[in-house]
Design an enzyme around this catalytic site. Structure first.
Site, PDB file in Angstrom:
ATOM      1  N   PHE A 125       0.840  -1.114  -0.020  1.00 34.50           N
ATOM      2  CA  PHE A 125      -0.126   0.074  -0.098  1.00 34.50           C
ATOM      3  C   PHE A 125       0.820   0.997   0.022  1.00 34.50           C
ATOM      4  CE2 PHE A 125      -3.113   3.201   1.630  1.00 34.50           C
ATOM      5  CZ  PHE A 125      -4.074   2.977   0.858  1.00 34.50           C
ATOM      6  N   ASP A 195       3.109  -4.322   8.891  1.00 31.89           N
ATOM      7  CA  ASP A 195       1.627  -3.779   8.846  1.00 31.89           C
ATOM      8  C   ASP A 195       0.554  -4.562   8.703  1.00 31.89           C
ATOM      9  OD1 ASP A 195      -0.546  -2.532   7.700  1.00 31.89           O
ATOM     10  OD2 ASP A 195       0.394  -1.248   6.319  1.00 31.89           O
ATOM     11  N   TYR A 220     -10.112   0.415  11.552  1.00 33.58           N
ATOM     12  CA  TYR A 220     -11.462   0.912  10.788  1.00 33.58           C
ATOM     13  C   TYR A 220     -12.003  -0.140   9.595  1.00 33.58           C
ATOM     14  CZ  TYR A 220      -8.042   2.905   7.496  1.00 33.58           C
ATOM     15  OH  TYR A 220      -7.029   2.994   6.764  1.00 33.58           O
ATOM     16  N   LYS A 221     -10.963  -1.352   9.559  1.00 34.04           N
ATOM     17  CA  LYS A 221     -11.352  -2.244   8.437  1.00 34.04           C
ATOM     18  C   LYS A 221     -12.130  -3.442   9.072  1.00 34.04           C
ATOM     19  CE  LYS A 221      -7.261  -1.161   5.658  1.00 34.04           C
ATOM     20  NZ  LYS A 221      -7.831  -0.349   4.413  1.00 34.04           N
ATOM     21  N   ARG A 369     -11.974  -5.895  -5.694  1.00 36.21           N
ATOM     22  CA  ARG A 369     -11.594  -6.766  -4.196  1.00 36.21           C
ATOM     23  C   ARG A 369     -12.829  -7.067  -3.668  1.00 36.21           C
ATOM     24  NH1 ARG A 369      -7.426  -3.546  -0.696  1.00 36.21           N
ATOM     25  NH2 ARG A 369      -9.349  -2.345  -0.535  1.00 36.21           N
TER      26      ARG A 369
END
Length: 410
Positions: A125, A195, A220-221, A369
């Site tokens: 990312f 990460d 938040y995921k 995704r």
């Protein structure tokens, strides 16, 4: 054998996690396969946020002594078991970008700045690489990139201070062997910053068991903390006294309310705090993390893999016929997502699905995704989402002009 509606309903009847779905405030008529970007709202989160608003109204500044100030450490201790850490090793603070900066600065100072190279991975990312570049630019280090698919061993030498790696790749969903890679990097005298953005809350993580010393992640995921929810930072308890971290804010001071003119780092994980945080943002996350204390992570992982396989099984013949590439890694080598590529029409297909209430997401170039969040997705949800995918593609519905228009956020 192609899954049937009856067969998936039987799986739902036997699902040990099925009751969790009722604890999320899901919109009617939506099949949500994007929890790998933003998790759904727990019912308890709304109540926690309302309670904190009332506390602000009624208690005013007294709220800082009623749970607001120590929230970063308290939530860190709630989160720790989900990533294989101990109490006092995790703090909830800031965002992933800032936390990587903190750890890279802390690691290089702990090493006496004797190793001048920071290594990032290509295909990760982008923010992880961007912030590594920023640290190197301002601190005088050299930034190197590990090309996607390259052997890490070929890029490790005595000059490398730290390597920033994702446990689960955000594009493909490929899962790395954390224990083996951590040992490999540490054997060369370097450190690895993991990460966990796409693994925390998606699968069992064992930082202590893998020998990991440093990690970051977001809430938040899969952890359902809400848009803009704070990230977390992990430092093994034996490596928390190495010196300053570079974002030396007043909440990371040993005595923040002494208002000394010079900085002195707080003991333990607290030194990785920076400045004032929002009690309103922490409240819904705390509600979600308390829900997570009830989750069997082994059952979660089993259901996650089963949901992904169900989605792929329902679409296998279609993908080949329509030239859609399935780049999802094998079952035991992936996180909690499925990844398809259609370079010409991936964006339009996702937009057409969203119009039907099937929410996945799109990443350039051509990547579709679909995240599988076992606490609020049923087997029937996934079967129905696959049905919609088939109809959108076979009918050519995605070719409509409205699905070609790009939004600012994709």
């Amino acid at each position: 054998m192609t899954p049937t509606l009856d067969s998936v309903r039987e799986l739902d009847r036997r699902d040990p996690l099925a009751a969790f779905k009722a604890r999320f405030a899901l919109p009617e008529g939506v099949l949500y396969l994007d929890g790998n970007s933003l998790g759904a709202q727990p019912v308890a989160a709304r109540k926690a946020l309302d309670a904190t608003r009332d506390q602000w109204r009624d208690e005013l500044i007294k709220g800082w002594n009623q749970g607001w100030f120590d929230a970063p450490e308290r939530l860190g201790d709630l989160l720790a078991p989900l990533i294989g850490a101990r109490a006092g090793e995790v703090i909830v603070s800031d965002n992933i970008t800032l936390n990587i900066f903190k750890l890279l600065g802390y690691i290089t100072e702990s090493q006496g700045r004797s190793r001048p190279v920071i290594l990032s991975e290509g295909g990760n990312f982008p923010t992880d690489g961007y912030i590594a570049q920023g640290l190197c630019r301002f601190a005088g280090f050299e930034h190197r990139v590990l090309p996607a698919g390259a052997e890490l061993a070929d890029y490790l030498d005595e000059r490398v201070a730290a390597v920033v790696l994702s446990q689960v790749n955000y594009r493909t969903g490929r899962l790395r062997d954390m224990a083996a890679i951590t040992a490999q990097v540490q054997a060369q005298g370097a450190e690895v910053v993991w990460d966990l953005a796409h693994s925390a809350g998606a699968l069992p993580v064992d930082l202590n068991g893998c020998g990991a010393r440093y990690a970051v992640g977001c809430t938040y995921k899969y952890l359902n903390g809400g848009p803009g929810a704070p990230a977390f930072l992990y430092v093994h308890q034996d490596h928390q006294a190495g010196g300053w971290q570079p974002l030396s804010g007043w909440h990371g001071h040993a005595a923040p309310f002494a208002f000394d003119g010079d900085y002195a780092p707080a003991p333990g994980i607290t030194r990785f705090r920076t400045g004032t945080h929002s009690a309103l943002i922490y409240a819904p996350l705390e509600a979600s993390l308390r829900l997570w204390q009830e989750v069997d992570m082994t059952a979660l992982r089993e259901k996650s893999l089963a949901l992904g396989e169900l989605f792929r099984d329902c679409l296998a013949d279609l993908l080949d016929a329509e030239g859609i590439e399935d780049i999802t890694p094998p079952r035991d080598e992936r996180g909690s997502q499925v990844a398809f590529i259609h370079r010409d029409n991936g964006y339009a297909i996702v937009q057409a699905l969203i119009a039907r209430g099937v929410i996945g997401d799109y990443r350039e170039p051509g990547l579709m995704r679909f995240g599988f969040t076992p606490l609020y997705l049923s087997y029937e949800d996934v079967w129905q989402a696959a049905r919609h995918f088939r109809e959108v593609v076979e009918s050519g519905e995605y070719r409509e002009a409205r699905f070609q228009v790009r939004s600012e956020v994709t």
